[in-house]
Every structure is written in structure tokens, then in C-alpha cells.
Design a protein around this motif. Structure first.
Motif, PDB file in Angstrom:
ATOM      1  N   LEU A   1       9.953   7.375  15.627  1.00  0.00           N
ATOM      2  CA  LEU A   1       8.771   6.452  15.549  1.00  0.00           C
ATOM      3  C   LEU A   1       8.935   5.544  14.338  1.00  0.00           C
ATOM      4  CD1 LEU A   1       6.176   9.638  15.572  1.00  0.00           C
ATOM      5  CD2 LEU A   1       6.507   7.745  17.289  1.00  0.00           C
ATOM      6  N   PRO A   2       8.453   4.202  14.553  1.00  0.00           N
ATOM      7  CA  PRO A   2       8.568   3.228  13.514  1.00  0.00           C
ATOM      8  C   PRO A   2       7.845   3.846  12.128  1.00  0.00           C
ATOM      9  CG  PRO A   2       7.255   2.431  15.013  1.00  0.00           C
ATOM     10  CD  PRO A   2       7.789   3.533  15.747  1.00  0.00           C
ATOM     11  N   THR A   3       8.465   3.697  11.098  1.00  0.00           N
ATOM     12  CA  THR A   3       7.723   4.154   9.827  1.00  0.00           C
ATOM     13  C   THR A   3       8.197   3.200   8.683  1.00  0.00           C
ATOM     14  OG1 THR A   3       8.246   6.480  10.859  1.00  0.00           O
ATOM     15  CG2 THR A   3       7.856   6.355   8.232  1.00  0.00           C
ATOM     16  N   LYS A   4       7.425   3.256   7.873  1.00  0.00           N
ATOM     17  CA  LYS A   4       7.141   2.235   6.671  1.00  0.00           C
ATOM     18  C   LYS A   4       7.473   3.478   5.436  1.00  0.00           C
ATOM     19  CE  LYS A   4       3.016   0.710   6.666  1.00  0.00           C
ATOM     20  NZ  LYS A   4       2.586   1.302   7.884  1.00  0.00           N
TER      21      LYS A   4
ATOM     22  N   VAL B   1       9.289  10.410  -2.156  1.00  0.00           N
ATOM     23  CA  VAL B   1       9.530   9.632  -0.866  1.00  0.00           C
ATOM     24  C   VAL B   1       8.373   9.682   0.155  1.00  0.00           C
ATOM     25  CG1 VAL B   1      10.634   9.339   1.373  1.00  0.00           C
ATOM     26  CG2 VAL B   1      12.053   9.994  -0.679  1.00  0.00           C
ATOM     27  N   TYR B   2       7.628   8.579   0.108  1.00  0.00           N
ATOM     28  CA  TYR B   2       6.308   8.627   1.040  1.00  0.00           C
ATOM     29  C   TYR B   2       6.453   7.623   2.202  1.00  0.00           C
ATOM     30  CZ  TYR B   2       1.492   7.580   1.811  1.00  0.00           C
ATOM     31  OH  TYR B   2       0.333   7.426   2.837  1.00  0.00           O
TER      32      TYR B   2
ATOM     33  N   GLU C   1       0.798  -1.285  -0.126  1.00  0.00           N
ATOM     34  CA  GLU C   1      -0.056  -0.137  -0.176  1.00  0.00           C
ATOM     35  C   GLU C   1       1.041   1.412   0.092  1.00  0.00           C
ATOM     36  OE1 GLU C   1      -2.477  -0.187   3.220  1.00  0.00           O
ATOM     37  OE2 GLU C   1      -3.478  -1.919   2.486  1.00  0.00           O
ATOM     38  N   VAL C   2       1.972   1.347   1.085  1.00  0.00           N
ATOM     39  CA  VAL C   2       2.759   2.263   0.946  1.00  0.00           C
ATOM     40  C   VAL C   2       3.539   2.586  -0.630  1.00  0.00           C
ATOM     41  CG1 VAL C   2       4.901   3.170   1.986  1.00  0.00           C
ATOM     42  CG2 VAL C   2       3.121   2.290   3.249  1.00  0.00           C
TER      43      VAL C   2
END
Length: 271
Positions: free
Chosen positions: A247-250, A264-265, A50-51
């Protein structure tokens, strides 16, 4: 004989559950837990997809804008070379083109010497020498072969950010001028698409790492965020789990195949 109703069946089912052995009950809970873990593992790749999909959507939007800019600057250049109309008619023509480009705030036409000849925003155009502007020099250096996408700047008189997108006009070997579109940075993002995304971070960069725009615009990106992606050496498209202010990020990135732009998303992962 009375028919067995649905309610009676449910009562009988729950009554039977009360008499299940401890082993059977334990086995049921084990299977439920195993099913939950399986579903959780299956959704992780889906979230990553999705990301990456959202990054591709932004990249496709960028391609659409840049192709529109390329078509418009080429058409304006050709009309400028061949037109026999007066300045007022050409000014009206520029505004018709601009009306088809919602991302463009203004359209400028500079002469071969860098003097401003036409400005869709004002008529007549101000007598300005723009020959020292980077976008003029870079467009000329490309000899009309490719668009030049400038860095984000703040207008000296308007105080509003803009990105110059320019292309040189050549008539055979002779430089005739440079057509420049003044682009609103937020338009590169389709910002309204992300207004309800509370945990997203989006950034558009040039291939050299210069930021063109980001959302939210007031977000403070960690200094090592882009460095950890190593975009200069990264593949055309990628995905990485990383930290964004602890913060954990995808995060997904994609390099545009036609223009020197990178998307960059990022989404913060729920706890």
C-alpha cells in the motif's frame, strides 16, 4: 420596465452557454482541467506537511513525558537523600508524585545495592533484589546525568507491558540508589488521539531501533519498513513515500533532540 431577476440572469447565462462555439467550450474544459491539476499538485506538499506535523505532535508529547519523568526522578532522589520521614510517609509522598504522572503505573526506589526499598504500588515494599535488572545497571552507569529509557517488557506477575525509566541518585560521589518509573507504553502515543485514524501507523523507537510501542498494536509491520528508512543514518527529521504491505504510504520520522527516542508516523495514501 420589469426588473431583471436573479433567475432571469441565470437563464440568460445558461442560454448563452448553449450558443458557445465548440472552440469556446473546449477552451473552458481545458482551463478547468488545468485548474484541477494545479490544485492537485498544490495539495501534495500540503499532505506531506500534515504527516510531518503529526509526527512533530507525537515527538512534543514524548518530550513532555520525559521531562516530567526527569523532574520527578530528580525530586524523589533529593527527597530520599534529605528526608527524615518514616517509610509510610515516604510511600504517601511517592503516590502524590505518581498522581501527577498519568503515564506512570508505579514508582520504585532501589538502594545502592539494588534492593527494592520503596514501591508506590504496595506497602511495605517486597524484599526483592533488582540489582541484575538492566535499568538498574544502566542508570548507575550514567551516574545520574541522564535518564535511562529501557526496552518494553512484560511484567512477570501482572502480564502487562511496561517501560522502565530510571535515574541514579548520587549524594556527592556516593551512589544512594536508583529511582525508576514504570511507564505504560501506550501513554507515549496519546493513543486516544489515533483511535479514529483508520489508515495510520505510529511507532516509537529507541535510538538503537528497539520498538517501545506502536499503534495499532496488532499491526504487522513489513520487515523491511524501518530498514528502508535507514533511521540510524537518516537526518533528524524526514519524509518519504514508501510501501506498507503493498500500500502506498506517506511516512515521516523525527528524532527527539533531548532524549534517545524516534517517532515514525505513516498514513496510507488514498487511491
Amino acid at each position: 420596465m420589469k426588473p431583471i431577476t436573479r433567475g432571469a440572469k441565470l437563464r440568460a447565462y445558461f442560454k448563452r452557454l448553449n450558443y458557445l462555439s465548440s472552440w469556446e467550450k473546449g477552451m473552458r474544459w481545458f482551463l478547468k482541467g488545468l485548474l484541477a491539476l494545479t490544485l492537485l499538485a498544490a495539495t501534495a506538499p500540503a499532505r506531506a506537511q500534515e504527516v510531518s506535523f503529526r509526527a512533530r505532535l507525537i515527538d512534543q508529547h514524548l518530550t513532555s513525558i520525559m521531562r516530567g519523568a526527569e523532574i520527578a526522578t530528580t525530586a524523589i532522589g533529593e527527597t530520599f537523600i534529605t528526608s527524615r520521614s518514616n517509610d509510610e510517609e515516604f510511600h504517601a509522598y511517592l503516590n502524590r508524585i505518581k498522581a501527577q504522572l498519568p503515564e506512570a503505573r508505579a514508582v520504585l526506589v532501589l538502594g545502592a545495592d539494588g534492593m527494592l526499598l520503596h514501591d508506590s504500588f504496595s506497602f511495605p515494599a517486597l524484599e526483592l533484589d533488582l540489582s541484575q535488572r538492566v535499568y538498574f545497571k544502566e542508570a548507575v552507569a550514567r551516574r545520574g546525568a541522564r535518564l535511562y529509557v529501557g526496552t518494553a517488557k512484560i511484567g512477570k506477575s501482572s502480564g502487562v507491558p511496561f517501560i522502565p525509566v530510571a535515574k541514579a541518585i548520587y549524594d556527592g560521589p556516593d551512589l544512594v540508589g536508583v529511582v525508576t518509573l514504570i511507564i505504560t507504553p501506550a501513554r507515549l502515543l496519546q493513543q486516544s488521539r489515533w483511535d479514529d485514524c483508520l489508515y495510520c501507523y505510529v511507532e516509537i523507537l529507541r535510538a538503537d531501533g528497539q520498538t517501545l510501542t506502536s499503534y495499532p498494536s496488532n499491526a504487522e509491520r513489513p520487515e523491511d519498513f524501518l530498514m528502508s528508512l535507514d533511521l540510524q543514518n537518516a537526518s533528524v527529521m524526514g519524509f518519504k513515500r514508501m510501501m506498507f504491505h503493498e500500500l502506498p504510504t506517506k511516512t515521516s520520522w523525527i528524532k527527539n533532540k533531548d532524549y534517545p527516542l524516534i517517532t515514525v508516523y505513516s498514513e496510507i495514501e488514498p487511491h
